[in-house]
Structure formats: C-alpha cells, structure tokens
Design an enzyme around this catalytic site. Structure first.
Site, PDB file in Angstrom:
ATOM      1  N   LYS A  53      21.138  50.337  66.506  1.00 40.43           N
ATOM      2  CA  LYS A  53      20.536  50.555  67.831  1.00 40.43           C
ATOM      3  C   LYS A  53      21.621  50.613  68.906  1.00 40.43           C
ATOM      4  O   LYS A  53      21.627  51.505  69.755  1.00 40.43           O
ATOM      5  CB  LYS A  53      19.516  49.454  68.146  1.00 40.43           C
ATOM      6  CG  LYS A  53      18.241  49.570  67.318  1.00 40.43           C
ATOM      7  CD  LYS A  53      17.330  48.343  67.453  1.00 40.43           C
ATOM      8  CE  LYS A  53      16.136  48.474  66.509  1.00 40.43           C
ATOM      9  NZ  LYS A  53      15.268  47.278  66.500  1.00 40.43           N
ATOM     10  N   GLN A  97      15.553  41.497  69.127  1.00 43.99           N
ATOM     11  CA  GLN A  97      15.242  41.822  67.727  1.00 43.99           C
ATOM     12  C   GLN A  97      14.351  40.752  67.112  1.00 43.99           C
ATOM     13  O   GLN A  97      14.616  39.560  67.239  1.00 43.99           O
ATOM     14  CB  GLN A  97      16.547  41.976  66.930  1.00 43.99           C
ATOM     15  CG  GLN A  97      16.372  42.423  65.495  1.00 43.99           C
ATOM     16  CD  GLN A  97      15.882  43.866  65.346  1.00 43.99           C
ATOM     17  OE1 GLN A  97      15.961  44.663  66.272  1.00 43.99           O
ATOM     18  NE2 GLN A  97      15.370  44.195  64.187  1.00 43.99           N
ATOM     19  N   ASP A 120      10.356  48.041  73.730  1.00 47.63           N
ATOM     20  CA  ASP A 120       9.634  47.849  72.473  1.00 47.63           C
ATOM     21  C   ASP A 120       8.128  48.047  72.652  1.00 47.63           C
ATOM     22  O   ASP A 120       7.388  48.118  71.663  1.00 47.63           O
ATOM     23  CB  ASP A 120       9.839  46.406  71.990  1.00 47.63           C
ATOM     24  CG  ASP A 120      10.740  46.317  70.786  1.00 47.63           C
ATOM     25  OD1 ASP A 120      10.811  47.292  70.030  1.00 47.63           O
ATOM     26  OD2 ASP A 120      11.357  45.255  70.608  1.00 47.63           O
TER      27      ASP A 120
HETATM   28  N1  GUN Z   1      12.273  44.166  63.932  1.00 51.87           N
HETATM   29  C1  GUN Z   1      11.854  45.144  63.107  1.00 51.87           C
HETATM   30  N2  GUN Z   1      11.378  46.188  63.814  1.00 51.87           N
HETATM   31  C2  GUN Z   1      11.505  45.854  65.117  1.00 51.87           C
HETATM   32  C3  GUN Z   1      11.205  46.536  66.328  1.00 51.87           C
HETATM   33  O1  GUN Z   1      10.704  47.650  66.370  1.00 51.87           O
HETATM   34  N3  GUN Z   1      11.490  45.849  67.471  1.00 51.87           N
HETATM   35  C4  GUN Z   1      12.031  44.618  67.466  1.00 51.87           C
HETATM   36  N4  GUN Z   1      12.269  44.041  68.639  1.00 51.87           N
HETATM   37  N5  GUN Z   1      12.333  43.959  66.366  1.00 51.87           N
HETATM   38  C5  GUN Z   1      12.067  44.599  65.192  1.00 51.87           C
END
Ligand code: GUN
Length: 299
Positions: A53, A97, A120
């Site tokens: 990311k 995350q 998100d």
């Molecule tokens: N962990 C796995 N997928 C995601 C996501 O789309 N967003 C976040 N914040 N954590 C994740």
C-alpha cells in the site's frame, strides 16, 4: 466464450487514472495527495499488505507516510496517533491495518478516524452514506468498490432488470456490495449461511458475488448460464500435487467448472485482489479533491 477478467489489468488502468488525477490536482491547486498507513504488531501478512500500500501510494505520486508500531502499543497511544493524523493537513487518507493485536478495541480506533479521511470506508458515517444512496458524499470500502468496477465494465452503469445475489453479509464486504448493486438499480438478494437452498437462490443471479470464505463452495450448477461471477474469496488450501506441505490460493467459486457456465468470471488470484489497493489509491485522491473543494473524479 467465457471472459476471464484480468484484475491486474483493470487495477493498472485505475492506477493510471489515479496518477493523472493526482497530477492534475497538484497542477491546479498545489495540493499533493497524502496517505498515512498505520500497522501495529508483527503479523507478516499484514506487513506485506501495508508495504505494498505504501509503495503504491508513492508510485501514484502521493505523500506516503507509514507508521509501524510495536505489538505492545496501547489503545491510548494508537488513538493519539490517529488524532495527530486527523489534524495533519498534508494527509487526506488514513488507513489502520486490520486486524489489530487482540488487546485493542479496533472499532473505537476505526470510528475515531475522521470520516473524510476514512479511505477504508469503515466509519459509520461512510457506511450510512452508502446505505442512504449518497455515493458522491462518502467513501466506499475498497474491495466492494473494486468488485463494482468489474460489474460496471461488464454491464454498464445501469443494472435495471438484472438480478444480483451477494453471498455473505459482512460489514466489510457483503452489505456495502449489496448497497452498491442496489444503487445501480439491480434487484439484490443478500444470501448467507442460513439461506435455504442457496444453490437455487444463486441460479437466479445474473450477477453472482461470492464472499463467504469457503474454498470452492460455488459449483457449476449454482451458476445461471451466461451469468457474471465475481469471486471475492481468498482461501489457502493444501496442494499435495505441488509437493509435500505446499499450498495454493483458491476463491469461493470452483473456477474451472463455473467458467464453463458463466459468461464473465474473475479468477483467484488475479481478480478482485489487485483492485483493493487500486481503490484505496482512488479513495485517497477523491478525499484530496474534496478537501481542496474540487469535484472528485470517478473510478
Ligand atoms: N486487512 C485486510 N484487508 C484490509 C482492508 O481492506 N483494510 C484494512 N484497514 N485492513 C485490512
């Protein structure tokens, strides 16, 4: 002929559009789009996701900030960091995350992110905007937003007259996916583990979206001939044919057999997966446009 959607290619086209949008914003307003990614603890898979990311944010020309915090971080320390990021004018998106280590109240952290920076799409304000059909005011969760790009590239913007079935009712995916389909005028059914005769419900679907987390659960005779099948599952299963102790990734759809019945289908890996990061970048540049008082691009 069945079309197998190339998620990497579609994601690359979204990333190209994000790069252009972020350049244009900088040229017109001097604003550089900024994304903060926060990771707590030592989960290797989460570290791998977060690195990609942060790296992609840099590739898009964003200011990319990563906060890597130790496992022992307290709720109060993480909350304080989120507050700092909330007030940082150079940052337009914040992603914490998940999952957080067990001692955290994750929901409190997620809900403390400013809704306009919640790239998100997990804040109740963003969930509520989507639920009320306000697609232009909030931010939509990245995986359903990515799946919806496939649906719209296949069927166009207006899904009037089409039956869509979403298997799975999670807040992260099933519910927002159903609401996106509904907002595009599809007739939507949300099915789940308690649904009676799931196969029959699915056979009615022109658009079938599977997000249950059960490897290869959707079989060929669940698929309406000519349907569009979007597989959101990522399951690691044993693959003794590759050697002892080896594994492979499969979706929630039995791909080989369903591909013979569907008109359009997504593979796993290489389908919805690559779209999640692309839509995170899209949400971040959208947030930056809004903050600058500009009409946000659509992806
Ligand atoms: N962990 C796995 N997928 C995601 C996501 O789309 N967003 C976040 N914040 N954590 C994740």
């Amino acid at each position: 002929m069945t079309t197998v959607i190339d998620g990497k290619q579609v994601a690359a086209s979204v990333i190209d559009a994000v790069k252009t949008a972020s350049q244009v914003l900088t040229e017109q307003t001097g604003v550089k789009t900024g994304l903060a990614v926060v990771i707590v603890g030592n989960d290797p898979a989460s570290h791998a996701y977060v690195s990609s990311k942060s790296k992609m944010a840099k590739e898009c020309g964003f200011t990319s900030v990563q906060h890597t915090l130790p496992e022992e971080t307290t709720q109060e320390e993480l909350a304080a960091l989120v507050q700092t990021l909330n007030t940082d004018e150079t940052l337009h998106g914040i992603l914490v995350q998940l999952p957080l280590p067990k001692h955290f109240n994750s929901e409190a952290i997620v809900q403390s992110i400013l809704p306009e920076k919640d790239v998100d799409g997990l804040h109740v304000v963003n969930a509520g905007k989507l639920a009320t059909g306000d697609l232009d005011g909030g931010l939509v969760s990245c995986t359903p937003a990515g799946a919806m790009v496939f649906v719209k590239r296949t069927h166009g913007e207006d899904l009037s007259g089409l039956n869509a079935v979403v298997i799975g009712r999670s807040n992260l995916f099933g519910k927002p996916m159903a609401q996106l389909l509904l907002a595009a005028n599809a007739t939507v059914t949300i099915a789940h583990s308690r649904t009676k005769d799931l196969a029959a419900v699915c056979r009615n679907a022109d658009i079938l979206v599977a997000a249950v987390g059960r490897p290869e659960m959707v079989k060929a005779d669940w698929v309406k001939p000519g349907a569009t099948v979007i597989d959101v599952g990522i399951n690691r299963i044993a693959a003794p044919e590759k050697g002892e102790g080896k594994s492979r990734l499969v979706g929630d759809v039995a791909f080989e057999e369903c591909a013979k019945v569907a008109a359009v289908i997504t593979p796993v890996p290489g389908g919805v997966g690559p779209m999640t990061i692309a839509m995170l970048m899209a949400n971040t540049v959208i947030a930056a446009y809004r903050k600058a008082g500009r009409t946000a691009p659509k992806f």
